[in-house]
Design an enzyme around this catalytic site. Sequence first.
Site, mmCIF file in Angstrom:
data_model
loop_
_atom_site.group_PDB
_atom_site.id
_atom_site.type_symbol
_atom_site.label_atom_id
_atom_site.label_comp_id
_atom_site.label_asym_id
_atom_site.label_seq_id
_atom_site.Cartn_x
_atom_site.Cartn_y
_atom_site.Cartn_z
ATOM 1 N N HIS A 11 -7.626 85.696 52.330
ATOM 2 C CA HIS A 11 -6.176 85.472 52.362
ATOM 3 C C HIS A 11 -5.829 84.160 51.659
ATOM 4 C CE1 HIS A 11 -2.410 84.713 55.026
ATOM 5 N NE2 HIS A 11 -2.084 85.584 54.074
ATOM 6 N N HIS A 53 2.631 80.182 47.959
ATOM 7 C CA HIS A 53 3.201 81.093 48.950
ATOM 8 C C HIS A 53 4.652 80.791 49.274
ATOM 9 C CE1 HIS A 53 4.170 82.476 53.059
ATOM 10 N NE2 HIS A 53 3.456 83.541 52.731
#
Length: 244
Positions: A11, A53
Amino acid sequence: MHWPYPAGFAHRLGGALAPENTLAGLLLTHRLGVNGVECDVQLSADGQAVIVHDHELERTSTGCGPVSAQTLAALQQLDAGRHHHPAFAGEALPSLAQLATRCRKLGMAVNLELKPAGDDAAMARQCVAEIVALWQGAALPPLLSSFSRPALAAAQQAAPQLPRALLLTQLSEEAVAQALALGCGAVHVYHRALTAEWVASLHQQELAVMAWTVNRSDDMQRLRQWGVDMLCSDRPDRLEPGWT
């Protein structure tokens, strides 16, 4: 069905083991023997694809304000490593081009999450054009994913050859129908929303399944027993042999 992507994905490039969405995380993941990475892509003020992100810079870097308000050159002057550990001080936000070069050199599979802000379709078209150019001739193209239906629709229209996945926090027949209508080959689902019955149903509809974000070994074992195709984890060091 044949699904060409590895079972294990780190991730945000390195999970909890390195600064998120940095090349340091990518290299750490590769050293662990994990062959898949997930990361997030959005656009800078000058329309360049950058790996980050949040839409705001404060949490993961020394910058402040929106990513979209700064040029790529300015973004790459920020420190994206110090927040994780002083040993990573000076680690930069990578451009999509830098990520592509490193992934192709290392033979790493990549799942790129499109993170639209504003005009989802326009952002997706611009990112996809760059993705197509950067991975031209690659044996395994990036797997595109997004929570945004307009972004996936634009990606489908711009580059139908790139595989796509709809990101979901909950499962429903309506959501599955939307994924199929968007030509997705996979759905990426919050792992606690999955059941063995849902996995079987999705496979019957020719959809691969990624479970996110799976960090406990017992959850990993159960999901793999159910037949989940991919696991996205903050703990790539816990992915067992054969899952990478």
